[in-house]
Design an enzyme around this catalytic site. Structure first.
Site, PDB file in Angstrom:
ATOM      1  N   ASP A  44       0.798  -1.279   0.043  1.00  0.00           N
ATOM      2  CA  ASP A  44      -0.039   0.084   0.117  1.00  0.00           C
ATOM      3  C   ASP A  44       0.956   1.343   0.035  1.00  0.00           C
ATOM      4  O   ASP A  44       2.213   1.170   0.040  1.00  0.00           O
ATOM      5  CB  ASP A  44      -1.079   0.134   1.218  1.00  0.00           C
ATOM      6  CG  ASP A  44      -0.024  -0.295   2.499  1.00  0.00           C
ATOM      7  OD1 ASP A  44       0.838   0.224   2.576  1.00  0.00           O
ATOM      8  OD2 ASP A  44      -0.801  -1.269   3.190  1.00  0.00           O
ATOM      9  N   ASP A 113       1.216   6.495 -13.438  1.00  0.00           N
ATOM     10  CA  ASP A 113       1.145   5.548 -14.502  1.00  0.00           C
ATOM     11  C   ASP A 113      -0.362   5.956 -15.315  1.00  0.00           C
ATOM     12  O   ASP A 113      -1.149   6.168 -14.705  1.00  0.00           O
ATOM     13  CB  ASP A 113       0.909   4.105 -14.330  1.00  0.00           C
ATOM     14  CG  ASP A 113       1.259   3.132 -15.212  1.00  0.00           C
ATOM     15  OD1 ASP A 113       1.216   3.376 -16.254  1.00  0.00           O
ATOM     16  OD2 ASP A 113       2.407   2.217 -14.730  1.00  0.00           O
ATOM     17  N   ASP A 210       1.013   4.023 -20.428  1.00  0.00           N
ATOM     18  CA  ASP A 210       0.767   2.683 -20.664  1.00  0.00           C
ATOM     19  C   ASP A 210       0.200   2.459 -22.373  1.00  0.00           C
ATOM     20  O   ASP A 210      -0.545   3.343 -22.842  1.00  0.00           O
ATOM     21  CB  ASP A 210      -0.500   2.192 -20.027  1.00  0.00           C
ATOM     22  CG  ASP A 210      -0.598   0.847 -20.250  1.00  0.00           C
ATOM     23  OD1 ASP A 210       0.104   0.057 -19.519  1.00  0.00           O
ATOM     24  OD2 ASP A 210      -1.504   0.297 -20.315  1.00  0.00           O
ATOM     25  N   GLU A 269       5.067   3.920 -23.135  1.00  0.00           N
ATOM     26  CA  GLU A 269       5.275   2.656 -23.469  1.00  0.00           C
ATOM     27  C   GLU A 269       5.142   2.381 -24.902  1.00  0.00           C
ATOM     28  O   GLU A 269       3.770   2.229 -25.348  1.00  0.00           O
ATOM     29  CB  GLU A 269       4.597   1.695 -22.454  1.00  0.00           C
ATOM     30  CG  GLU A 269       4.777   0.245 -22.496  1.00  0.00           C
ATOM     31  CD  GLU A 269       3.803  -0.847 -22.162  1.00  0.00           C
ATOM     32  OE1 GLU A 269       4.222  -1.733 -21.825  1.00  0.00           O
ATOM     33  OE2 GLU A 269       2.528  -0.241 -22.154  1.00  0.00           O
ATOM     34  N   HIS A 348       7.019  -4.988 -14.444  1.00  0.00           N
ATOM     35  CA  HIS A 348       6.126  -5.785 -13.900  1.00  0.00           C
ATOM     36  C   HIS A 348       5.569  -6.825 -14.899  1.00  0.00           C
ATOM     37  O   HIS A 348       4.621  -7.771 -14.691  1.00  0.00           O
ATOM     38  CB  HIS A 348       5.064  -5.085 -13.321  1.00  0.00           C
ATOM     39  CG  HIS A 348       4.228  -4.168 -14.421  1.00  0.00           C
ATOM     40  ND1 HIS A 348       5.027  -3.137 -15.056  1.00  0.00           N
ATOM     41  CD2 HIS A 348       3.156  -4.143 -15.105  1.00  0.00           C
ATOM     42  CE1 HIS A 348       4.028  -2.589 -16.070  1.00  0.00           C
ATOM     43  NE2 HIS A 348       3.092  -3.311 -16.066  1.00  0.00           N
ATOM     44  N   ASP A 349       5.897  -6.654 -16.076  1.00  0.00           N
ATOM     45  CA  ASP A 349       5.559  -7.578 -17.190  1.00  0.00           C
ATOM     46  C   ASP A 349       6.389  -8.642 -17.644  1.00  0.00           C
ATOM     47  O   ASP A 349       6.395  -9.149 -18.826  1.00  0.00           O
ATOM     48  CB  ASP A 349       5.028  -6.469 -18.544  1.00  0.00           C
ATOM     49  CG  ASP A 349       3.928  -5.852 -18.349  1.00  0.00           C
ATOM     50  OD1 ASP A 349       2.985  -6.095 -17.404  1.00  0.00           O
ATOM     51  OD2 ASP A 349       3.668  -4.634 -18.959  1.00  0.00           O
TER      52      ASP A 349
HETATM   53  C1  GLC Z   1       1.001  -2.334 -20.132  1.00  0.00           C
HETATM   54  C2  GLC Z   1       1.196  -2.824 -19.032  1.00  0.00           C
HETATM   55  C3  GLC Z   1       0.513  -4.314 -18.691  1.00  0.00           C
HETATM   56  C4  GLC Z   1      -0.771  -4.130 -18.942  1.00  0.00           C
HETATM   57  C5  GLC Z   1      -1.044  -3.664 -20.313  1.00  0.00           C
HETATM   58  C6  GLC Z   1      -2.533  -3.466 -20.548  1.00  0.00           C
HETATM   59  O1  GLC Z   1       1.760  -3.493 -21.251  1.00  0.00           O
HETATM   60  O2  GLC Z   1       2.380  -2.636 -18.712  1.00  0.00           O
HETATM   61  O3  GLC Z   1       0.696  -4.375 -17.350  1.00  0.00           O
HETATM   62  O4  GLC Z   1      -1.248  -5.558 -18.875  1.00  0.00           O
HETATM   63  O5  GLC Z   1      -0.282  -2.655 -20.755  1.00  0.00           O
HETATM   64  O6  GLC Z   1      -2.924  -2.549 -19.768  1.00  0.00           O
END
Ligand code: GLC
Length: 631
Positions: A44, A113, A210, A269, A348-349
């Site tokens: 958190d 984000d 994103d 991204e 995280h991916d």
């Molecule tokens: C981006 C995020 C990923 C998510 C995807 C859809 O690639 O990093 O974790 O699943 O977008 O939002």
């Protein structure tokens, strides 16, 4: 270098304009797995605030918070149901404000984000959109992408999601609970600008955006051609990646929002595209769009089937030569025009880099994690470190069963493959061999990067006093055991980030590969205008390797960093290795310009005209080094 020219041939090294966000180290926090302050099993905001001193001591300049907005967590927060409130699992807006204040008080920044290609299907915009298909009666209908039913000759339904209430389908590029926003609609764009202003006005320092290269779809939304007949749905990348209006939209975002705020940073991204010229459109300063993007060519290096892969989980072995080519390609691209890289190897991916690109066995784990650290801190670009990377966290053990994997992408891919195999073989679930998919999960599932952080040796590694939302890795690596150990991966990262900060050549210097064809050594120089030059040598194998004459003749250069203990002999002469041991990596500094006429800088520059390393090394002997070596 497909489709894109490298930087022009120059006689002198080029140093890009300096900006605060270029030399920053950004630390990505995946909140649910960072630190749980209230024992409910979920990380958190107060947990993050409690660890700010830890981050500051590591050398972090900017924190990037993965989504903490209200969300049903169908895709772990990348499915937002309210952009301007905090999900109660993470805390409150006041908690966020305190986190921001405390971050700023320590001289760090905080970026958020921005997930605006899609929302959650539980966002009130979508709930309203779905309520009535009459666009006159329902002003939100057109905020998403709806189409009437259309079936092929075999009666197959579209890949889109059917909504019974209005008898239409909506487009979703990700899971069904993530409907895509209709960016063609100016009201949608205004709503996005408004939510961005909300966070910027509160004092956040920028955004990670994103899948921002997905927001514009090709007109008419044509069907994707069938290129993988065994799949029920076909890849449609060409119809939405870097779509026709994406740059209009981002320019508008810049004009109406970003340009109005001082000292913020932005990173988009941009998956799928591996062509620098295409991504440079987002980044080149004259285009007035974003500061940089995440490109995924390196991350895609071990994906079976490349960009059209059924799932990135399907693994193929990667080759160092490919890594060298990819890094060289992006490091050298269009620097004079202002192209700027983002450097990362985890997020995280993705699974953990030490398990993926190093060797996580007990013998090599620390050394290879440190080697990967060297590879990161010595590249040009803004550096991103993912939580846990700084202690060499590794993938979940192979013994874990599928039940421990929680990610919707892992689970969906497993189920789809199982269904497909049931259909094609006529076998029952128990009879079907899924070992290849399990191996893919063990190597590459996104879950590995989402395991809770291991803080100490107490139950659940000190991540929570309750039951963790996801199982904690049981190995004994944790922050507490590393923080005061000078040989630990943590201490190495701390030193390495400082070395980067103290040596502009590592951030801004020109990149030139050395020993490009060597099968296990990755080596390059990083040179600033004026002469300072770093040499990086890394052995990406467990075997000792003799190093080439050119590198051996580095005598007299200053050793900045090494992942093996190195003894100094005499005052400043560090042993120069003739052999690099397994996973050994070193960074040398080859000269500094003192500014005086007689200092040899001219000679250094001449050597660049020759562009011959041995000439440079001879001149390096004549230089005095201003700083004491602190490897
Ligand atoms: C981006 C995020 C990923 C998510 C995807 C859809 O690639 O990093 O974790 O699943 O977008 O939002």
């Amino acid at each position: 270098m497909a489709g894109s020219p490298p930087s022009r041939n120059r006689t002198k090294p080029f140093t890009p304009t300096r900006q605060w966000w270029k030399s920053a180290t950004v630390y990505q926090i995946y909140p649910i797995s960072f630190f749980d302050s209230n024992g409910d099993g979920v990380g958190d905001l107060n947990g993050i605030t409690a660890k700010l001193d830890y981050l500051k001591a590591l050398g972090v300049d900017v924190i990037w918070l993965s989504p903490i907005y209200k969300s049903p967590l169908a895709d772990m927060g990348y499915d937002i149901s309210d952009y301007v409130s905090i999900d109660e699992r993470y805390g409150t807006l006041e908690d966020w404000e305190r986190l921001l204040e405390e971050t700023h008080a320590r001289g760090m920044k905080l970026i958020m984000d921005l997930v605006v290609n899609h929302t959650s299907d539980e966002h009130e915009w979508f709930v309203e959109s779905k309520s009535n298909k009459d666009t006159k009666a329902n002003p939100k209908r057109d905020w998403y992408i709806w189409r009437p039913p259309r079936y092929d000759e075999q009666g197959n339904r579209p890949a889109w999601e059917y909504d019974e209430g209005t008898d239409e389908y909506y487009l979703h590029l990700f899971v069904t609970k993530q409907p895509d926003l209709n960016w063609e609609n100016p009201e949608v764009r205004e709503a996005v600008w408004k939510l961005m202003r909300f966070w910027l006005d509160k004092g956040c320092d920028g955004f990670r955006m994103d899948v921002i290269n997905h927001i514009s779809k090709v007109e008419g939304l044509p069907d994707a051609p069938i290129i993988i007949p065994t799949l029920p749905y076909q890849p449609g990348n060409d119809f939405y990646i870097n779509g026709p209006k994406v740059h209009d939209y981002i320019k508008e975002m810049n004009e109406k929002v970003l340009s109005r705020y001082k000292n913020i940073m932005t990173v988009g991204e941009a998956p799928i595209t591996h062509i620098p010229a295409t991504l440079a459109e987002y980044v080149l300063p004259q285009n007035k769009e974003l500061d940089m993007v995440f490109q995924f060519e390196l991350i895609d290096i071990d994906a079976q089937g490349g960009m059209e892969a059924e799932s990135p989980i399907l693994w193929k072995p990667w080759r160092l030569q490919d890594m060298k080519d990819i890094v060289t390609k992006w490091q050298s691209y269009s620097r004079e025009d202002g192209f700027w890289n983002s450097i990362f190897i985890e997020n995280h991916d993705n699974s953990r880099s030490v398990s993926r690109f190093g060797d996580d066995s007990s013998k090599w784990r620390a050394l290879s994690a440190k080697l990967l650290c060297i590879s990161q801190i010595t590249q040009s670009g803004t550096l991103y470190v993912y939580q846990g990377q700084e202690i060499g966290m590794k993938n979940a053990p192979k013994s874990w069963s599928l039940e421990e994997y929680k990610d919707v992408a892992t689970i969906n891919f497993w189920n789809q493959t199982l269904e497909k195999r049931k259909k094609t073989t006529g076998k029952s679930e128990e009879e079907i061999d899924m070992s290849d998919i399990m191996e893919g999960c063990q190597r590459k599932a996104r879950d590995h990067g989402r395991l809770p952080i291991q803080w100490d040796s107490s139950p659940h590694a000190g991540f929570t006093t309750g039951t963790p939302w996801m199982r904690v890795n049981e190995d004994d690596w944790n922050v507490d055991s590393q923080i005061n150990d000078p040989d630990s991966v943590y201490s190495f990262w701390q030193r390495a980030l400082d070395v980067r900060k103290q040596n502009d050549s590592l951030i801004y210097g020109d990149f030139k590969p050395v020993l490009l064809d060597h099968p296990t050594i990755f080596a390059y120089t990083r040179t600033l205008e004026g002469g300072t030059s770093a040499l990086v040598v890394m052995n990406f194998s467990t075997q000792s390797v003799s190093i080439n004459e050119e590198v051996k003749r580095m005598k007299g250069a200053k050793l900045l960093l090494s992942n093996y203990p190195v003894k100094a002999t005499g005052d400043q002469a560090w042993e120069v290795p003739t052999v690099l041991r397994g996973y050994e990596g070193r960074v040398y500094l080859r000269g500094e310009c003192c500014g005086a006429d007689a200092c040899g800088c001219k000679g250094i520059q001449k050597s660049f005209r020759d562009s011959r390393i041995d000439t440079l090394i001879v001149f390096a002997f004549r230089l005095k080094f201003a700083r004491k070596t602190v490897p």
